[in-house]
Design a protein around this motif. Structure first.
Motif, PDB file in Angstrom:
ATOM      1  N   LEU A   1       2.146  12.926  14.869  1.00 28.42           N
ATOM      2  CA  LEU A   1       3.016  12.354  13.838  1.00 28.42           C
ATOM      3  C   LEU A   1       3.222  13.289  12.652  1.00 28.42           C
ATOM      4  O   LEU A   1       4.230  13.174  11.942  1.00 28.42           O
ATOM      5  N   CYS A   2       2.270  14.195  12.417  1.00 28.69           N
ATOM      6  CA  CYS A   2       2.393  15.075  11.246  1.00 28.69           C
ATOM      7  C   CYS A   2       2.816  16.499  11.643  1.00 28.69           C
ATOM      8  O   CYS A   2       2.601  17.440  10.882  1.00 28.69           O
ATOM      9  N   ARG A   3       3.433  16.658  12.821  1.00 31.83           N
ATOM     10  CA  ARG A   3       3.882  17.982  13.246  1.00 31.83           C
ATOM     11  C   ARG A   3       4.978  18.536  12.342  1.00 31.83           C
ATOM     12  O   ARG A   3       5.042  19.736  12.090  1.00 31.83           O
ATOM     13  N   LYS A   4       5.844  17.661  11.858  1.00 35.35           N
ATOM     14  CA  LYS A   4       6.903  18.113  10.955  1.00 35.35           C
ATOM     15  C   LYS A   4       6.307  18.714   9.694  1.00 35.35           C
ATOM     16  O   LYS A   4       6.721  19.779   9.229  1.00 35.35           O
TER      17      LYS A   4
ATOM     18  N   ASN B   1       0.811  -1.220   0.000  1.00 37.27           N
ATOM     19  CA  ASN B   1       0.000   0.000   0.000  1.00 37.27           C
ATOM     20  C   ASN B   1       0.846   1.273   0.000  1.00 37.27           C
ATOM     21  O   ASN B   1       0.341   2.352  -0.329  1.00 37.27           O
ATOM     22  N   TYR B   2       2.118   1.178   0.385  1.00 33.58           N
ATOM     23  CA  TYR B   2       2.984   2.357   0.463  1.00 33.58           C
ATOM     24  C   TYR B   2       3.033   3.141  -0.845  1.00 33.58           C
ATOM     25  O   TYR B   2       2.832   4.364  -0.858  1.00 33.58           O
ATOM     26  N   PRO B   3       3.317   2.501  -1.999  1.00 31.96           N
ATOM     27  CA  PRO B   3       3.436   3.283  -3.242  1.00 31.96           C
ATOM     28  C   PRO B   3       2.125   3.906  -3.705  1.00 31.96           C
ATOM     29  O   PRO B   3       2.131   4.794  -4.563  1.00 31.96           O
ATOM     30  N   LEU B   4       0.995   3.427  -3.147  1.00 34.19           N
ATOM     31  CA  LEU B   4      -0.311   3.934  -3.580  1.00 34.19           C
ATOM     32  C   LEU B   4      -0.782   5.103  -2.726  1.00 34.19           C
ATOM     33  O   LEU B   4      -1.775   5.750  -3.059  1.00 34.19           O
ATOM     34  N   GLN B   5      -0.086   5.369  -1.634  1.00 32.35           N
ATOM     35  CA  GLN B   5      -0.490   6.462  -0.755  1.00 32.35           C
ATOM     36  C   GLN B   5       0.080   7.782  -1.270  1.00 32.35           C
ATOM     37  O   GLN B   5       1.269   7.873  -1.563  1.00 32.35           O
ATOM     38  N   LEU B   6      -0.788   8.763  -1.398  1.00 28.95           N
ATOM     39  CA  LEU B   6      -0.386  10.076  -1.902  1.00 28.95           C
ATOM     40  C   LEU B   6      -0.214  11.039  -0.725  1.00 28.95           C
ATOM     41  O   LEU B   6      -1.192  11.507  -0.150  1.00 28.95           O
ATOM     42  N   PHE B   7       1.034  11.294  -0.333  1.00 25.52           N
ATOM     43  CA  PHE B   7       1.362  12.203   0.760  1.00 25.52           C
ATOM     44  C   PHE B   7       0.496  11.936   2.002  1.00 25.52           C
ATOM     45  O   PHE B   7      -0.257  12.811   2.435  1.00 25.52           O
ATOM     46  N   PRO B   8       0.559  10.718   2.579  1.00 27.45           N
ATOM     47  CA  PRO B   8      -0.340  10.406   3.705  1.00 27.45           C
ATOM     48  C   PRO B   8      -0.181  11.334   4.894  1.00 27.45           C
ATOM     49  O   PRO B   8      -1.165  11.704   5.538  1.00 27.45           O
ATOM     50  N   MET B   9       1.063  11.728   5.227  1.00 26.16           N
ATOM     51  CA  MET B   9       1.289  12.587   6.379  1.00 26.16           C
ATOM     52  C   MET B   9       1.104  14.068   6.058  1.00 26.16           C
ATOM     53  O   MET B   9       1.169  14.907   6.949  1.00 26.16           O
TER      54      MET B   9
ATOM     55  N   PHE C   1      -3.468  16.070   6.266  1.00 24.88           N
ATOM     56  CA  PHE C   1      -4.047  16.907   7.319  1.00 24.88           C
ATOM     57  C   PHE C   1      -3.492  18.332   7.281  1.00 24.88           C
ATOM     58  O   PHE C   1      -4.278  19.295   7.305  1.00 24.88           O
ATOM     59  N   PRO C   2      -2.155  18.538   7.207  1.00 27.26           N
ATOM     60  CA  PRO C   2      -1.641  19.910   7.131  1.00 27.26           C
ATOM     61  C   PRO C   2      -2.148  20.671   5.906  1.00 27.26           C
ATOM     62  O   PRO C   2      -2.477  21.867   6.010  1.00 27.26           O
ATOM     63  N   LEU C   3      -2.210  20.008   4.754  1.00 27.42           N
ATOM     64  CA  LEU C   3      -2.640  20.692   3.533  1.00 27.42           C
ATOM     65  C   LEU C   3      -4.128  21.032   3.584  1.00 27.42           C
ATOM     66  O   LEU C   3      -4.538  22.131   3.193  1.00 27.42           O
ATOM     67  N   TYR C   4      -4.940  20.078   4.047  1.00 27.95           N
ATOM     68  CA  TYR C   4      -6.377  20.346   4.158  1.00 27.95           C
ATOM     69  C   TYR C   4      -6.645  21.456   5.171  1.00 27.95           C
ATOM     70  O   TYR C   4      -7.468  22.354   4.929  1.00 27.95           O
TER      71      TYR C   4
END
Length: 467
Positions: free
Chosen positions: A288-291, A191-199, A202-205
């Motif tokens: 986890l997405c603080r960076k 599933n890794y290659p199919l995920q589009l910027f998972p982390m 939330f920041p972008l939205y």
């Protein structure tokens, strides 16, 4: 010290060693690219193909045979074929028994099948030792050598010796193997290659929602309000002025949201009296997405700096300055110099420069190439201590910008305060909570909890803390 001939002997022997032959089933883009990379690293390559006579596109030096013949040439067989074409492997069960089958396939959708491709392959060929690997590396990266963005190779399998042999090949190719455990992890790896910027979602939205909200908020105050009461067309403000309000507010809010989950987690630990209870899923994901939140905030801070730099060349600014100059010349009056105003203006600019400098420093140290060169204490000092200092400077920058107009009722439009007032809500909240948490009486309790002390445990009653 001068080396003797015996010193150089091991190097000569190693240089003459021949790598084991590798078999690749499939002559598509990935199979060809992987085979070429392996040939360059000294591996003899044998391709298994349903049309072995059509080998013009394959790399020079590779042997092309039928599937059955190719499988007899090597103990390691890389299956570079789509899952829907695995059925022919059942006819090769006997020759594939005991061999290492490396599944490199991916799917078109996340969780497309009930089981992973690697598990399905293990079911088709029960006598083989199946290992999942190489599915996160692209054919383009192998061909061009641009492996920086995809150097990690996730490996999983039920046979530890088979995994180790595959990881040795990965290292020889100049890649970094990461052992993810048994074959049960294959589904996650696929599933890794199919995920589009998972982390980054939330920041972008969140930043998009903030920008849209602030845009309409500023349009109401700075465009619609003047038109309703003064019949004044201020729509031109939507190009520079309003974005230059939105970007710093979004940057400061996102920066505060980087540190808000930390203080929230501290409050939860104090309330529970233990660190051995899981945080809520939403808080875990937030932490986890603080960076990513910080880097998006830095991007908006850069936009604010660029928009600020173009202010002097704007037509509206030049027009106002020209009119003021002409008016003063005609009236033969000049505005008196105000030391207080000069101090406020210089302080506002200085705080902004210092805050932006530390903001950039935080962004640079979050890059893997930089963070890997510092130890944990140094990284924590920069990201925590200097991070809070950055938040303080940026918040002070906004406070000084507001000055005396901060809570002036005359500055309200339709009872709506200026947009920069909204920017101070979350940062000030975070800073106040952090100030409370670092009070000695509270900080001492929190430190004990993070060292393993529990409020209601027997060891806590006895004054003992496990390490």
């Amino acid at each position: 010290m001068e080396k003797t001939s015996t010193d150089a002997l091991p190097l000569t022997v190693n240089s003459l060693e021949k790598q084991e032959a590798i078999c690749i089933f499939g002559t598509g883009d990935f199979g060809r690219s992987l085979g070429l990379k392996m040939l360059q690293c000294g591996y003899p390559i044998v391709y298994g193909s349903r049309k072995p006579w059509m080998s013009s596109l394959l790399p020079n030096g590779a042997e092309v045979l039928s599937y059955y013949e190719a499988a007899q040439k090597s103990d390691i067989i890389i299956i570079a074929i789509h899952r829907e074409h695995y059925d022919f492997l059942t006819k090769l069960t006997e020759v594939l028994s005991g061999k290492i089958l490396v599944d490199v396939s991916n799917n078109l959708k996340i969780n497309q099948y009930p089981e992973s491709n690697a598990e399905y392959l293990a079911q088709l060929v029960p006598g083989a030792r199946v290992v999942k690997a190489f599915n996160t590396v692209s054919a383009w990266a192998l061909q061009s050598g641009a492996l920086d963005a995809s150097r990690q190779v996730f490996v999983c399998g039920n046979d530890s010796k088979a995994k180790e042999r595959v990881m040795d090949i990965v290292r020889t190719l100049g890649l970094t193997p990461l052992d993810r455990g048994s074959l049960l992890a294959a589904n996650e790896i696929e599933n890794y290659p199919l995920q589009l910027f998972p982390m980054w979602r939330f920041p972008l939205y969140l930043s998009a929602v903030l920008c849209v909200f602030l845009f309409f908020y500023c349009v109401i105050r700075d465009v619609i309000y003047p038109y309703v009461y003064e019949k004044k067309d201020s729509t031109f403000r939507m190009a520079i002025s309003i974005p230059n309000h939105i970007f710093p507010i979004t940057a400061l809010t996102l920066l505060a949201l980087v540190y808000l989950p930390g203080v929230t987690a501290a409050i939860l630990q104090l309330y529970r009296g233990t660190k051995y209870r899981r945080f809520p899923d939403w808080l875990d994901h937030w932490m986890l997405c603080r960076k990513q939140l910080g880097l998006v905030a830095l991007g908006f801070a850069f936009l604010h700096v660029l928009y600020t730099l173009v202010i002097p060349i704007r037509y509206y600014v030049r027009w106002r300055l020209g009119n003021i100059t002409v008016t003063q010349a005609r009236s033969k009056k000049e505005n008196p110099f105000s030391t207080t105003t000069a101090w406020m203006n210089d302080a506002y600019i200085a705080l902004g420069i210092l805050g932006f400098f530390l903001f950039v420093l935080l962004g640079i140290t979050s890059l893997p190439s930089v963070s890997n060169t510092v130890n944990w204490r140094e990284f924590r000092f920069i990201q925590s201590k200097l991070g809070y200092l950055t938040l303080i400077l940026c918040t002070a920058h906004t406070l000084v910008y507001g000055g005396k107009k901060f809570l002036n009722p005359l500055n309200l439009k339709w009872h709506l305060p200026s947009a920069y007032v909204l920017a101070l809500i979350i940062p000030c909240t975070v800073l106040v909570i952090k100030l409370i948490l670092i009070l000695p009486c509270i900080d001492k309790t929190l430190t004990r909890i993070r060292q393993g002390w529990e409020r209601n445990s027997k060891s806590a009653l006895n004054g003992k803390t496990d390490i």
